[in-house]
Design a protein around this motif. Structure first.
Motif, PDB file in Angstrom:
ATOM      1  N   GLY A  58       0.802  -1.222   0.000  1.00 38.33           N
ATOM      2  CA  GLY A  58       0.000   0.000   0.000  1.00 38.33           C
ATOM      3  C   GLY A  58       0.835   1.271   0.000  1.00 38.33           C
ATOM      4  N   ASP A  59       2.115   1.166   0.375  1.00 37.25           N
ATOM      5  CA  ASP A  59       2.977   2.351   0.408  1.00 37.25           C
ATOM      6  C   ASP A  59       3.277   2.892  -0.981  1.00 37.25           C
ATOM      7  N   ILE A  60       3.163   2.063  -2.008  1.00 35.11           N
ATOM      8  CA  ILE A  60       3.394   2.559  -3.370  1.00 35.11           C
ATOM      9  C   ILE A  60       2.220   3.421  -3.816  1.00 35.11           C
ATOM     10  N   ARG A  61       1.011   2.972  -3.519  1.00 33.54           N
ATOM     11  CA  ARG A  61      -0.166   3.751  -3.925  1.00 33.54           C
ATOM     12  C   ARG A  61      -0.357   4.994  -3.057  1.00 33.54           C
ATOM     13  N   ASN A  62      -0.069   4.878  -1.780  1.00 32.37           N
ATOM     14  CA  ASN A  62      -0.191   6.008  -0.845  1.00 32.37           C
ATOM     15  C   ASN A  62       1.123   6.166  -0.096  1.00 32.37           C
ATOM     16  N   PRO A  63       2.105   6.825  -0.709  1.00 34.71           N
ATOM     17  CA  PRO A  63       3.414   6.931  -0.051  1.00 34.71           C
ATOM     18  C   PRO A  63       3.329   7.762   1.223  1.00 34.71           C
ATOM     19  N   PRO A  64       4.205   7.461   2.189  1.00 36.65           N
ATOM     20  CA  PRO A  64       4.162   8.203   3.449  1.00 36.65           C
ATOM     21  C   PRO A  64       4.583   9.666   3.308  1.00 36.65           C
ATOM     22  N   ILE A  65       5.333   9.971   2.271  1.00 31.17           N
ATOM     23  CA  ILE A  65       5.763  11.347   2.024  1.00 31.17           C
ATOM     24  C   ILE A  65       5.038  11.834   0.772  1.00 31.17           C
ATOM     25  N   GLU A  66       4.525  13.048   0.797  1.00 32.02           N
ATOM     26  CA  GLU A  66       3.686  13.528  -0.313  1.00 32.02           C
ATOM     27  C   GLU A  66       4.415  13.609  -1.657  1.00 32.02           C
ATOM     28  N   PRO A  67       5.489  14.382  -1.788  1.00 33.13           N
ATOM     29  CA  PRO A  67       6.160  14.414  -3.105  1.00 33.13           C
ATOM     30  C   PRO A  67       7.155  13.249  -3.232  1.00 33.13           C
ATOM     31  N   PHE A  68       6.650  12.033  -3.089  1.00 29.65           N
ATOM     32  CA  PHE A  68       7.486  10.833  -3.005  1.00 29.65           C
ATOM     33  C   PHE A  68       8.326  10.621  -4.253  1.00 29.65           C
ATOM     34  N   GLY A  73      13.338  10.762  -7.603  1.00 35.72           N
ATOM     35  CA  GLY A  73      14.033  11.262  -8.789  1.00 35.72           C
ATOM     36  C   GLY A  73      15.222  12.135  -8.439  1.00 35.72           C
ATOM     37  N   LEU A  74      15.053  13.023  -7.449  1.00 36.11           N
ATOM     38  CA  LEU A  74      16.173  13.871  -7.024  1.00 36.11           C
ATOM     39  C   LEU A  74      17.288  13.040  -6.389  1.00 36.11           C
ATOM     40  N   THR A  75      16.913  12.010  -5.646  1.00 37.73           N
ATOM     41  CA  THR A  75      17.924  11.134  -5.054  1.00 37.73           C
ATOM     42  C   THR A  75      18.728  10.424  -6.128  1.00 37.73           C
ATOM     43  N   CYS A  76      18.063   9.944  -7.159  1.00 42.30           N
ATOM     44  CA  CYS A  76      18.762   9.285  -8.270  1.00 42.30           C
ATOM     45  C   CYS A  76      19.691  10.261  -8.987  1.00 42.30           C
ATOM     46  N   LEU A  77      19.220  11.465  -9.230  1.00 43.65           N
ATOM     47  CA  LEU A  77      20.039  12.469  -9.905  1.00 43.65           C
ATOM     48  C   LEU A  77      21.269  12.833  -9.074  1.00 43.65           C
TER      49      LEU A  77
END
Length: 111
Positions: A58-68, A73-77
Motif C-alpha cells: 500500500g505504500d506505493i499507492r499512498n506513499p508516506p511522504i507527499e512528493p514521493f 528522482g532527485l535522489t537518483c540524480l
C-alpha cells in the motif's frame, strides 16, 4: 567488524576504479557504465534482504511522504552526480585526495 569490512571494500573499490580510469584510459561516463550494474545488483540484494520484510504494498499507492516520486528522482540524480564527481576526482588526482575530501566533507556535516 562491519565498519572495518566497509572500509576495506571501499578502499578496494577506489583502488580498482583508479586502475580502471588510469591504465585503461577510460572516460568517466564509460567507467560508470561498467561499474553501475554491479553496484545495482549488490545494492538491490542488500535492500531485498533488509527492506523487503518491512515493505507494505500500500505504500506505493499512498506513499508516506507527499512528493514521493520527486524525492526518488532527485535522489537518483544526486547519486549520479556524486558518482560522476568522485570519478572525476579520481581521474584527475588520486584515491588519497578523494579520501581526504570525503573526510573533510564528513567533518563539515558533523560540525
Amino acid at each position: 567488524l562491519i565498519f572495518f569490512s566497509s572500509m576495506y571494500f571501499e578502499a578496494t573499490r577506489l583502488i580498482l576504479t583508479q586502475k580502471l580510469l588510469g591504465q585503461y584510459k577510460m572516460h568517466v561516463v564509460e567507467a560508470l557504465l561498467y561499474i553501475s550494474p554491479a553496484t545495482f545488483v549488490f545494492t538491490a540484494a542488500a535492500a531485498a534482504t533488509i527492506e523487503l520484510p518491512r515493505f507494505k504494498p500500500g505504500d506505493i499507492r499512498n506513499p508516506p511522504i507527499e512528493p514521493f516520486w520527486v524525492g526518488i528522482g532527485l535522489t537518483c540524480l544526486l547519486g549520479c552526480l556524486i558518482n560522476l564527481s568522485s570519478f572525476l576526482v579520481i581521474q584527475r588526482t588520486n584515491v588519497v585526495m578523494l579520501k581526504l575530501l570525503s573526510i573533510s566533507r564528513n567533518a563539515g556535516v558533523v560540525v
